[in-house]
Motif scaffolding. Structure first.
Motif, mmCIF file in Angstrom:
data_model
loop_
_atom_site.group_PDB
_atom_site.id
_atom_site.type_symbol
_atom_site.label_atom_id
_atom_site.label_comp_id
_atom_site.label_asym_id
_atom_site.label_seq_id
_atom_site.Cartn_x
_atom_site.Cartn_y
_atom_site.Cartn_z
ATOM 1 N N ILE A 13 0.836 -1.202 0.000
ATOM 2 C CA ILE A 13 0.000 0.000 0.000
ATOM 3 C C ILE A 13 0.873 1.256 0.000
ATOM 4 O O ILE A 13 0.578 2.241 -0.690
ATOM 5 N N TYR A 17 0.664 4.179 -2.867
ATOM 6 C CA TYR A 17 0.423 5.605 -2.589
ATOM 7 C C TYR A 17 1.562 6.478 -3.106
ATOM 8 O O TYR A 17 1.341 7.580 -3.612
ATOM 9 N N ARG A 18 2.789 5.986 -2.982
ATOM 10 C CA ARG A 18 3.939 6.745 -3.465
ATOM 11 C C ARG A 18 3.852 6.942 -4.982
ATOM 12 O O ARG A 18 4.108 8.045 -5.504
ATOM 13 N N GLU A 21 1.004 9.513 -5.697
ATOM 14 C CA GLU A 21 1.394 10.884 -5.323
ATOM 15 C C GLU A 21 2.406 11.455 -6.325
ATOM 16 O O GLU A 21 2.294 12.621 -6.729
ATOM 17 N N ARG A 28 3.892 13.939 -0.621
ATOM 18 C CA ARG A 28 3.976 12.529 -0.216
ATOM 19 C C ARG A 28 3.514 12.327 1.222
ATOM 20 O O ARG A 28 4.192 11.669 2.020
ATOM 21 N N GLU A 30 0.691 10.675 2.497
ATOM 22 C CA GLU A 30 0.186 9.346 2.870
ATOM 23 C C GLU A 30 1.271 8.278 2.775
ATOM 24 O O GLU A 30 1.413 7.447 3.674
ATOM 25 N N SER A 31 2.059 8.307 1.711
ATOM 26 C CA SER A 31 3.120 7.308 1.584
ATOM 27 C C SER A 31 4.176 7.488 2.681
ATOM 28 O O SER A 31 4.697 6.504 3.216
#
Length: 206
Positions: A13, A17-18, A21, A28, A30-31
């Motif tokens: 995950i 996310y990364r 983004e 960044r 969330e990551s």
């Protein structure tokens, strides 16, 4: 995103996310949060040491040939002056990694033709019950590297092997078979129906 290992969902995950983004030119947040949570060391919970209970019967009582229609024949081995022919190579391989000849920690060993393991290690815990660990031992290494190593021993597998013993015979007990439980992380239909150790087993070896 794929990961060739179990329990890696959080890492996957974080990678996803990364990518999102960076592709959308977003901060960044969330990551970074997910990555931080994965790299922050957690304080281990101290485990209460378990008292090793003595084995009710001699370890050799549990050795021998067992059969299940789905899994075929399994030979449980332990060091003896005259081990079964099938056990010679099994014990030789296991002795490269474990204290096979230490009688103070009773263990049984077996080879199994399976894609998820090539050998089994049964460690006595209480009464007629053993903890099952599935492993891939490479006693002669792999390829050009002759260094022995083991793959796949999961100490948190939670699978148990419980032997059904007929009491009252002259030698103190006769093993009738064993039940394997713990692969299904839920209450099985057999367990709901109730019954004997054989009736409620996920896998039963006679």
């Amino acid at each position: 995103a794929l990961a060739n290992a179990g329990a890696k969902n959080e890492h996957e995950i974080a990678v996803i996310y990364r990518i999102i983004e960076d592709y959308l030119d977003l901060p960044r947040h969330e990551s970074s949060r997910l990555t931080q949570s994965l790299t922050t060391p957690t304080r281990p919970v101290p485990k209460t040491p378990q008292t090793q209970q003595p084995l009710p019967l001699p370890l050799t009582t549990y050795t021998g040939h067992y059969h299940d229609p789905a899994y075929g024949t399994l030979v449980l081995c332990t060091p003896t002056p005259m081990p079964l022919p099938e056990c010679v190579s099994v014990l030789s391989s296991m002795a490269r990694f474990y204290d096979v000849y230490n009688v103070s920690t009773p263990e049984l060993y077996a080879s199994i033709p399976s894609f998820w393991a090539s050998h089994l290690r049964l460690i006595h815990t209480r009464e007629h019950t053993f903890e099952l660990r599935a492993i891939y031992p490479f006693p002669r290494g792999y390829g050009n590297d002759g260094t022995p190593f083991v793959l796949g021993e999961d100490r948190e597998l939670g699978v148990s092997v419980e032997f059904l013993v007929e009491e009252g015979v002259e030698d103190g007990g006769k093993v009738m078979g064993f039940a394997v439980n713990g692969f299904v992380k839920d209450v099985t239909m057999q367990r709901r129906a109730g019954g004997s150790l054989k009736d409620t087993a996920e896998i039963w070896f006679e």
